[in-house]
Scaffold this motif. Structure first.
Motif, PDB file in Angstrom:
ATOM      1  N   ILE A  19       0.825  -1.209   0.000  1.00 21.55           N
ATOM      2  CA  ILE A  19       0.000   0.000   0.000  1.00 21.55           C
ATOM      3  C   ILE A  19       0.859   1.257   0.000  1.00 21.55           C
ATOM      4  N   ALA A  20       1.947   1.242   0.786  1.00 16.65           N
ATOM      5  CA  ALA A  20       2.819   2.417   0.844  1.00 16.65           C
ATOM      6  C   ALA A  20       3.405   2.735  -0.515  1.00 16.65           C
ATOM      7  N   VAL A  21       3.769   1.691  -1.265  1.00 20.76           N
ATOM      8  CA  VAL A  21       4.382   1.909  -2.583  1.00 20.76           C
ATOM      9  C   VAL A  21       3.331   2.213  -3.645  1.00 20.76           C
ATOM     10  N   ALA A  22       2.346   1.335  -3.759  1.00 18.92           N
ATOM     11  CA  ALA A  22       1.375   1.456  -4.852  1.00 18.92           C
ATOM     12  C   ALA A  22       0.356   2.563  -4.631  1.00 18.92           C
ATOM     13  N   ASP A  23      -0.086   2.720  -3.389  1.00 21.64           N
ATOM     14  CA  ASP A  23      -1.167   3.664  -3.128  1.00 21.64           C
ATOM     15  C   ASP A  23      -0.647   5.056  -2.766  1.00 21.64           C
ATOM     16  N   ALA A  25       3.144   6.158  -2.726  1.00 23.74           N
ATOM     17  CA  ALA A  25       4.296   6.656  -3.483  1.00 23.74           C
ATOM     18  C   ALA A  25       3.965   6.903  -4.955  1.00 23.74           C
ATOM     19  N   LEU A  26       3.325   5.931  -5.598  1.00 21.71           N
ATOM     20  CA  LEU A  26       3.013   6.101  -7.025  1.00 21.71           C
ATOM     21  C   LEU A  26       1.991   7.193  -7.263  1.00 21.71           C
ATOM     22  N   ALA A  27       1.088   7.389  -6.315  1.00 20.19           N
ATOM     23  CA  ALA A  27       0.082   8.437  -6.467  1.00 20.19           C
ATOM     24  C   ALA A  27       0.716   9.817  -6.508  1.00 20.19           C
ATOM     25  N   ARG A  28       1.954   9.932  -6.025  1.00 24.11           N
ATOM     26  CA  ARG A  28       2.651  11.222  -6.081  1.00 24.11           C
ATOM     27  C   ARG A  28       2.977  11.614  -7.519  1.00 24.11           C
ATOM     28  N   ARG A  34      -0.854   4.985 -10.328  1.00 28.23           N
ATOM     29  CA  ARG A  34      -1.423   4.201  -9.236  1.00 28.23           C
ATOM     30  C   ARG A  34      -2.344   3.121  -9.784  1.00 28.23           C
ATOM     31  N   GLU A  35      -3.172   3.475 -10.757  1.00 29.69           N
ATOM     32  CA  GLU A  35      -4.101   2.506 -11.336  1.00 29.69           C
ATOM     33  C   GLU A  35      -3.350   1.386 -12.043  1.00 29.69           C
ATOM     34  N   TRP A  60       4.339  -9.599  -6.098  1.00 29.44           N
ATOM     35  CA  TRP A  60       4.781  -8.218  -5.915  1.00 29.44           C
ATOM     36  C   TRP A  60       5.873  -7.872  -6.924  1.00 29.44           C
ATOM     37  N   LEU A  61       6.794  -8.806  -7.147  1.00 31.78           N
ATOM     38  CA  LEU A  61       7.870  -8.576  -8.118  1.00 31.78           C
ATOM     39  C   LEU A  61       7.311  -8.519  -9.538  1.00 31.78           C
ATOM     40  N   ASN A  62       6.318  -9.332  -9.827  1.00 31.33           N
ATOM     41  CA  ASN A  62       5.690  -9.271 -11.146  1.00 31.33           C
ATOM     42  C   ASN A  62       5.054  -7.899 -11.380  1.00 31.33           C
ATOM     43  N   THR A  63       4.500  -7.331 -10.309  1.00 33.58           N
ATOM     44  CA  THR A  63       3.911  -5.992 -10.406  1.00 33.58           C
ATOM     45  C   THR A  63       4.984  -4.962 -10.719  1.00 33.58           C
ATOM     46  N   PHE A  64       6.133  -5.070 -10.063  1.00 31.93           N
ATOM     47  CA  PHE A  64       7.244  -4.169 -10.366  1.00 31.93           C
ATOM     48  C   PHE A  64       7.666  -4.294 -11.832  1.00 31.93           C
TER      49      PHE A  64
END
Length: 206
Positions: A19-23, A25-28, A34-35, A60-64
């Motif tokens: 959540i910290a990364v996807a929701d 950090a990326l929202a910045r 984020r989507e 999680w790595l696949n998402t990266f």
């Protein structure tokens, strides 16, 4: 390019990290970024991640891998730069702009090295009997002390009660710093800088 592969199939990542990364950090960067992250998470079986659950690291790595392929160049580098600001740190342990608490736990000792009999410039493990302490305490304490109004963290070097030396005089100053093992992880990710310099000045004595 390094493969996006977990070292072990049983390795997991905490939902709070996701959540910290996807929701956060990326929202910045943008809502679209984020989507993209949450779509990739869903494609890998992580739909609506919970901060209290654990998930397969491989997903999680696949998402990266998807983020790196579909978004701007060097996005993972830029994303990593946001982590200190969006991570949920334990109370009082956010390193912040001042570098954290490392300076409060680093112990400093500075002394006139007289050796066992005379100053020899050899590094002893600790000041020995007869050595005169110049400063000691935590890095924060030593840097903030203002002895005799010489300025922050400045100290006069005295031998036999005098700080006025003649050309050719030799004075050995030893310096040691250490972090006690008992400090623990409170200093993890913290940073501290310091410098040791000598500033010779004209003698004020007649």
């Amino acid at each position: 390019m390094a493969p996006y592969e977990a070292f072990d199939d049983d390795v997991e990542v905490h939902g709070r990290t996701i959540i910290a990364v996807a929701d956060d950090a990326l929202a910045r960067f943008s809502d679209a970024y984020r989507e993209t992250a949450f779509d990739a998470l869903a494609d890998n079986g992580i739909d609506d991640p919970s901060a209290d659950e654990w998930y397969p690291q491989q997903a999680w790595l696949n998402t990266f891998e998807t983020i790196a392929a579909e978004l701007e160049p060097h996005i993972l580098d830029r994303l990593g730069e946001q982590i200190p600001d969006v991570a949920e740190w334990p109370s009082g342990d956010n390193p912040g702009e001042d570098g954290g608490e490392l300076q409060d736990h680093t112990e400093i000792s500075v002394w006139i090295d007289e050796g066992i009999f005379t100053g020899n410039g050899e590094l002893e493990e600790l000041p020995v009997i007869g050595d005169d302490t110049v400063a000691e305490g935590t890095l924060a304490e030593v840097a903030d002390q203002d002895p005799e109004a010489t300025g922050d963290g400045e100290y006069r070097i005295r031998v036999d009660g005098t700080d006025c030396f003649s050309p050719g005089d030799e004075v050995y100053v030893a310096f040691e710093w250490r972090i006690p093992e008992t400090v623990g992880n409170i200093i993890q990710s913290d940073s501290a800088t310091f410098q040791v310099a000598f500033d010779p000045r004209p003698c004020t004595e007649g």
